[in-house]
Design a protein around this motif. Structure first.
Motif, PDB file in Angstrom:
ATOM      1  N   ILE A  34      64.912 -13.358 -92.690  1.00 21.07           N
ATOM      2  CA  ILE A  34      65.950 -13.303 -91.649  1.00 21.07           C
ATOM      3  C   ILE A  34      66.156 -11.834 -91.285  1.00 21.07           C
ATOM      4  CG2 ILE A  34      68.338 -13.780 -91.016  1.00 21.07           C
ATOM      5  CD1 ILE A  34      68.407 -16.025 -93.038  1.00 21.07           C
ATOM      6  N   ASN A  35      65.946 -11.501 -90.033  1.00 21.61           N
ATOM      7  CA  ASN A  35      66.125 -10.131 -89.566  1.00 21.61           C
ATOM      8  C   ASN A  35      67.360 -10.080 -88.667  1.00 21.61           C
ATOM      9  OD1 ASN A  35      65.675  -7.570 -88.108  1.00 21.61           O
ATOM     10  ND2 ASN A  35      63.791  -7.585 -89.330  1.00 21.61           N
ATOM     11  N   ILE A  36      68.375  -9.342 -89.103  1.00 22.03           N
ATOM     12  CA  ILE A  36      69.639  -9.314 -88.359  1.00 22.03           C
ATOM     13  C   ILE A  36      69.847  -7.938 -87.731  1.00 22.03           C
ATOM     14  CG2 ILE A  36      72.141  -9.620 -88.510  1.00 22.03           C
ATOM     15  CD1 ILE A  36      71.696 -11.498 -90.845  1.00 22.03           C
ATOM     16  N   SER A  37      69.900  -7.890 -86.426  1.00 24.68           N
ATOM     17  CA  SER A  37      70.114  -6.633 -85.708  1.00 24.68           C
ATOM     18  C   SER A  37      69.148  -5.553 -86.168  1.00 24.68           C
ATOM     19  CB  SER A  37      71.563  -6.158 -85.875  1.00 24.68           C
ATOM     20  OG  SER A  37      72.448  -7.126 -85.366  1.00 24.68           O
ATOM     21  N   GLY A  38      67.917  -5.961 -86.449  1.00 22.96           N
ATOM     22  CA  GLY A  38      66.910  -5.020 -86.909  1.00 22.96           C
ATOM     23  C   GLY A  38      65.949  -4.663 -85.795  1.00 22.96           C
ATOM     24  N   ALA A  39      64.883  -3.952 -86.182  1.00 15.97           N
ATOM     25  CA  ALA A  39      63.912  -3.511 -85.186  1.00 15.97           C
ATOM     26  C   ALA A  39      62.590  -3.221 -85.862  1.00 15.97           C
ATOM     27  CB  ALA A  39      64.397  -2.254 -84.469  1.00 15.97           C
ATOM     28  N   ALA A  40      61.496  -3.429 -85.123  1.00 15.89           N
ATOM     29  CA  ALA A  40      60.167  -3.141 -85.647  1.00 15.89           C
ATOM     30  C   ALA A  40      59.745  -1.705 -85.346  1.00 15.89           C
ATOM     31  CB  ALA A  40      59.145  -4.128 -85.078  1.00 15.89           C
ATOM     32  N   ARG A  41      60.538  -1.021 -84.540  1.00 15.73           N
ATOM     33  CA  ARG A  41      60.293   0.406 -84.274  1.00 15.73           C
ATOM     34  C   ARG A  41      61.567   1.002 -83.687  1.00 15.73           C
ATOM     35  NH1 ARG A  41      58.506   0.930 -78.207  1.00 15.73           N
ATOM     36  NH2 ARG A  41      58.933  -1.222 -77.676  1.00 15.73           N
ATOM     37  N   ALA A  42      61.709   2.298 -83.867  1.00 20.18           N
ATOM     38  CA  ALA A  42      62.867   2.987 -83.296  1.00 20.18           C
ATOM     39  C   ALA A  42      62.631   3.240 -81.809  1.00 20.18           C
ATOM     40  CB  ALA A  42      63.082   4.310 -84.016  1.00 20.18           C
ATOM     41  N   LEU A  43      63.617   2.906 -80.994  1.00 22.46           N
ATOM     42  CA  LEU A  43      63.536   3.167 -79.552  1.00 22.46           C
ATOM     43  C   LEU A  43      63.987   4.598 -79.252  1.00 22.46           C
ATOM     44  CD1 LEU A  43      65.111  -0.053 -77.994  1.00 22.46           C
ATOM     45  CD2 LEU A  43      62.699   0.588 -78.056  1.00 22.46           C
ATOM     46  N   PRO A  44      63.473   5.191 -78.175  1.00 30.22           N
ATOM     47  CA  PRO A  44      63.847   6.582 -77.862  1.00 30.22           C
ATOM     48  C   PRO A  44      65.348   6.768 -77.621  1.00 30.22           C
ATOM     49  CG  PRO A  44      62.521   5.599 -76.105  1.00 30.22           C
ATOM     50  CD  PRO A  44      62.445   4.668 -77.269  1.00 30.22           C
ATOM     51  N   TRP A  45      66.010   5.764 -77.050  1.00 26.34           N
ATOM     52  CA  TRP A  45      67.452   5.904 -76.806  1.00 26.34           C
ATOM     53  C   TRP A  45      68.201   6.012 -78.137  1.00 26.34           C
ATOM     54  CZ3 TRP A  45      72.394   3.914 -77.288  1.00 26.34           C
ATOM     55  CH2 TRP A  45      73.318   4.304 -76.305  1.00 26.34           C
ATOM     56  N   SER A  46      67.764   5.178 -79.111  1.00 27.61           N
ATOM     57  CA  SER A  46      68.403   5.209 -80.432  1.00 27.61           C
ATOM     58  C   SER A  46      68.047   6.494 -81.167  1.00 27.61           C
ATOM     59  CB  SER A  46      67.965   3.989 -81.244  1.00 27.61           C
ATOM     60  OG  SER A  46      68.040   2.816 -80.458  1.00 27.61           O
ATOM     61  N   ILE A  47      66.817   6.957 -80.995  1.00 25.61           N
ATOM     62  CA  ILE A  47      66.418   8.249 -81.567  1.00 25.61           C
ATOM     63  C   ILE A  47      67.310   9.359 -80.998  1.00 25.61           C
ATOM     64  CG2 ILE A  47      64.581  10.003 -81.578  1.00 25.61           C
ATOM     65  CD1 ILE A  47      62.530   7.702 -81.714  1.00 25.61           C
ATOM     66  N   ALA A  48      67.584   9.294 -79.699  1.00 24.40           N
ATOM     67  CA  ALA A  48      68.425  10.313 -79.060  1.00 24.40           C
ATOM     68  C   ALA A  48      69.825  10.330 -79.673  1.00 24.40           C
ATOM     69  CB  ALA A  48      68.494  10.068 -77.557  1.00 24.40           C
ATOM     70  N   ILE A  49      70.395   9.145 -79.870  1.00 19.92           N
ATOM     71  CA  ILE A  49      71.726   9.072 -80.490  1.00 19.92           C
ATOM     72  C   ILE A  49      71.690   9.660 -81.902  1.00 19.92           C
ATOM     73  CG2 ILE A  49      73.410   7.448 -81.495  1.00 19.92           C
ATOM     74  CD1 ILE A  49      73.844   7.570 -78.573  1.00 19.92           C
ATOM     75  N   ARG A  50      70.728   9.237 -82.695  1.00 18.61           N
ATOM     76  CA  ARG A  50      70.674   9.708 -84.086  1.00 18.61           C
ATOM     77  C   ARG A  50      70.358  11.202 -84.150  1.00 18.61           C
ATOM     78  NH1 ARG A  50      68.458   4.316 -85.194  1.00 18.61           N
ATOM     79  NH2 ARG A  50      66.388   5.097 -84.712  1.00 18.61           N
ATOM     80  N   SER A  51      69.508  11.669 -83.235  1.00 22.68           N
ATOM     81  CA  SER A  51      69.193  13.095 -83.193  1.00 22.68           C
ATOM     82  C   SER A  51      70.454  13.914 -82.917  1.00 22.68           C
ATOM     83  CB  SER A  51      68.131  13.333 -82.117  1.00 22.68           C
ATOM     84  OG  SER A  51      67.885  14.704 -81.941  1.00 22.68           O
ATOM     85  N   LEU A  52      71.294  13.385 -82.026  1.00 18.31           N
ATOM     86  CA  LEU A  52      72.544  14.081 -81.692  1.00 18.31           C
ATOM     87  C   LEU A  52      73.509  14.056 -82.883  1.00 18.31           C
ATOM     88  CD1 LEU A  52      73.835  15.559 -79.342  1.00 18.31           C
ATOM     89  CD2 LEU A  52      74.703  13.377 -78.485  1.00 18.31           C
ATOM     90  N   GLN A  53      73.540  12.949 -83.604  1.00 19.02           N
ATOM     91  CA  GLN A  53      74.387  12.898 -84.806  1.00 19.02           C
ATOM     92  C   GLN A  53      73.930  13.942 -85.826  1.00 19.02           C
ATOM     93  OE1 GLN A  53      73.639   8.594 -85.411  1.00 19.02           O
ATOM     94  NE2 GLN A  53      75.857   8.349 -85.494  1.00 19.02           N
ATOM     95  N   ARG A  54      72.630  14.024 -86.002  1.00 19.49           N
ATOM     96  CA  ARG A  54      72.120  15.008 -86.971  1.00 19.49           C
ATOM     97  C   ARG A  54      72.384  16.428 -86.500  1.00 19.49           C
ATOM     98  NH1 ARG A  54      67.606  11.295 -86.885  1.00 19.49           N
ATOM     99  NH2 ARG A  54      66.364  12.798 -85.699  1.00 19.49           N
ATOM    100  N   GLU A  55      72.272  16.643 -85.191  1.00 20.00           N
ATOM    101  CA  GLU A  55      72.533  17.973 -84.652  1.00 20.00           C
ATOM    102  C   GLU A  55      73.992  18.382 -84.901  1.00 20.00           C
ATOM    103  OE1 GLU A  55      71.311  18.395 -80.596  1.00 20.00           O
ATOM    104  OE2 GLU A  55      72.006  20.477 -80.449  1.00 20.00           O
ATOM    105  N   ALA A  56      74.900  17.422 -84.737  1.00 15.99           N
ATOM    106  CA  ALA A  56      76.323  17.733 -84.972  1.00 15.99           C
ATOM    107  C   ALA A  56      76.537  18.200 -86.405  1.00 15.99           C
ATOM    108  CB  ALA A  56      77.187  16.508 -84.673  1.00 15.99           C
ATOM    109  N   ILE A  57      75.861  17.559 -87.336  1.00 13.85           N
ATOM    110  CA  ILE A  57      76.001  17.939 -88.751  1.00 13.85           C
ATOM    111  C   ILE A  57      75.347  19.307 -88.997  1.00 13.85           C
ATOM    112  CG2 ILE A  57      75.341  17.341 -91.124  1.00 13.85           C
ATOM    113  CD1 ILE A  57      75.457  14.352 -90.198  1.00 13.85           C
ATOM    114  N   ARG A  58      74.145  19.461 -88.474  1.00 15.52           N
ATOM    115  CA  ARG A  58      73.404  20.703 -88.722  1.00 15.52           C
ATOM    116  C   ARG A  58      74.085  21.916 -88.080  1.00 15.52           C
ATOM    117  NH1 ARG A  58      68.586  19.378 -85.718  1.00 15.52           N
ATOM    118  NH2 ARG A  58      67.880  21.474 -86.200  1.00 15.52           N
TER     119      ARG A  58
END
Lengths: 377, 377
Positions: B170-194
């Motif tokens: 059962i795969n719930i709200s999962g993904a077989a690969r990271a999408l660029p939009w989601s990468i952009a969000i996570r990249s920005l989160q990491r940038e805020a920390i860094r």
């Protein structure tokens, strides 16, 4: 910031003092604008475009400035907003740093920039300013008032505060009130700027400039202006060449990260941080329902009452199905509410993948929609 | 960070050294887990849940820890994941700070925390670690492997790297690969920390802690885990009482801002920033298609080939229509791809308004869906 005001910009002085809705007043304030086409003798062929937060008034090439504008495919001879027929006006928002008076302008009382001493700015102040421009240009009644994004809010405020100012209205990716999700995004953008040590309570300069805060805010803007669907087709999972990627741990690696970085870097020195904060907050405050006396507990009914208090002939609300910042329900709400007020109003949902920014890029869809509405006037 | 490991947590040692996919290895690493119910004699009634980025292994109350867990309504006697029938296991991700070995753990070679010396972490490393846990617990084959969000990525990596490890999925709200939009969000989160000066290249401490960077990152997380639709109903445009609002210019004013602030403040000291960076980046790197030899130019076909290389009996992919971070198309892609690999696989779209987080709150919908799948096994 004067270097970012396009050549060919013209100005109209606002009444001085110009009273602000939330208190205070401006002295010697003015609105930057440009025009295309010719006002006819009946003075009834004017179309005014109220833009979003960041654009200047140079929407398209004209005799004063032949450079392409930010809505070039939409405005000109034979184009959807046909300047052979219409006298077209575009204003730069009050509070901006691209021509109109804003927090980066010189306060005549002190001879220094307003910064945080600029009075609290509301969408309604911007609306009153444009209404003054319309009168000063000798326009009897606008044939159509077009508002994009934040400009869609400004347009609705104009219609309710200045009855009769327009015969018809096109609202593109606009909203009759700020949603909490959008407030959350904008609040986080403002926090990024305010947290930058160089922001210094609005008292920065070119050497000590809140560069990283502005960069974060702009990246978040660009991300939420677009959609996952579009970026998957556009960037996929393409990585940067090794010589362009970032050596430091957790540095740039994917093309989408580099795109955002380049886009944000271009923006940060071309938009004044204080102006950004003031205009961003003005959107959060906006709820057209606040113009109606009774305030119920149902915020949807509250806003709807504001829309129903607007009386115009016809209206078209256009929205992108992939817009997460001003979601399609908000354009549906505008059409439904204006219809209650007696307008022949429709909502046109666009299957554009580009999210909130679709109207700035998906001209194959937005062009015919705008042309179709204007052609029947 | 040991104060955030729930009582009743158990551990399984990983092989030492434990080789990492992108290079390097871990010595003396271990995985934290909890269990519910009893493994039967045939060893074929095990269900394992791979959680998202932040949760610990305490998914529900059990004899070792009667406190409610983060998926309490889903796991227990008579509940959708029925512990009267199933032997249920939940693991804490490799790289986390909530029990399993991660960047905040002590490196046995130096006696100090790994921090940035932790080897590059991939989704696949987490998958290999859980596969080891399955073997160590004496489970022949999982009756069902459940993965939520990031855990959905981990589960797919387990299925492709450890064929036969599970009969169903059962795969719930999962993904077989990271999408660029989601990468952009996570990249920005990491940038805020860094960018937080206190981050100091990962070498922070309790006194000099990247509090504001983590707060920004978490707020952006919470915003993108939810949806405009839900928050309109939940917060509307309610303002804070004047005694709770913020006096400083551009401070908190709306309830939604205060909610985000409180939520983020709770999180920032309960999750280690380095662990957050490592796990966040592991998601960006993930593309199941990378497990297949040929790589074409079409990233969708690439990922699809990875899914089709998985061979299981049955699968269910569940997604929320309002999820912008792992959008529904990704769960549809999982179901379609697994079907190509021979599975009886379906995608179940949920009209939940809560976005990516729907599986953590909309139990009226997710409970019956999970129960319905497990009951037919």
């Amino acid at each position: 910031m004067t270097e970012f005001i396009p050549p060919g910009t013209r100005w109209i002085d606002l009444p001085s003092p110009f009273p602000m809705k939330r208190g205070g007043e401006l002295q010697g304030a003015r609105i930057a604008y440009e025009t295309w086409g010719t006002l006819n003798a009946a003075r009834d062929n004017a179309v005014l475009v109220a833009p979003g937060l960041s654009p200047n008034a140079h929407m398209a090439a004209n005799s004063a400035n032949p450079d392409a504008g930010w809505w070039e495919p939409m405005v000109g001879p034979g184009k959807p907003i046909d300047t052979d027929r219409w006298y077209v006006v575009c204003t730069n928002p009050l509070g901006s740093c691209k021509g109109s008076t804003g927090p980066a302008s010189i306060d005549p009382a002190t001879g220094t920039p307003y910064r945080f001493s600029f009075p609290e700015l509301s969408i309604e102040d911007g609306a009153d300013a444009i209404a003054h421009v319309v009168r000063e240009l000798g326009i009897g009644q606008l044939a159509c008032l077009v508002g994009n994004s934040m400009g869609g809010m400004v347009a609705l405020a104009m219609l309710i505060r200045h009855p009769g100012i327009a015969r018809t209205h096109i609202n593109i990716s606009g909203a009759a009130r700020a949603l909490p999700w959008s407030i959350a995004i904008r609040s986080l953008q403002r926090e990024a700027i305010r947290l930058d040590p160089n922001f210094n309570g609005g008292d920065y300069n070119d050497e000590h400039y809140p560069e990283s805060g502005m960069r974060m805010a702009r990246k978040l803007g660009v991300i939420t202006y677009r959609s996952a669907l579009e970026w998957d087709g556009r960037f996929g999972r393409v990585r940067l060449d090794s010589d362009r990627s970032d050596d430091e741990p957790f540095g740039l690696e994917f093309q989408v990260e580099s795109y955002l970085e380049a886009h944000a870097r271009r923006f940060v020195r071309q938009y004044d941080p204080n102006c950004y904060l003031y205009l961003s907050r003005s959107m959060d405050w906006f709820d057209l329902g606040d113009h109606c006396a009774q305030r119920g507990t149902d915020s949807r009914a509250h806003t709807r009452a504001g829309l129903a208090a607007i009386h115009i002939e016809r209206a078209l609300a256009i929205g992108a199905e992939t817009d997460i910042l001003f979601p399609l329900q908000q354009q549906q709400e505008i059409a439904d509410g204006l219809r209650e007020g007696g307008a022949d109003a429709q909502c046109l949902p666009m299957p554009s993948p580009q999210g909130h920014d679709a109207f700035l890029v998906d001209f194959d869809r937005y062009g015919p929609a705008v042309r179709g509405f204007l052609d029947t006037l």
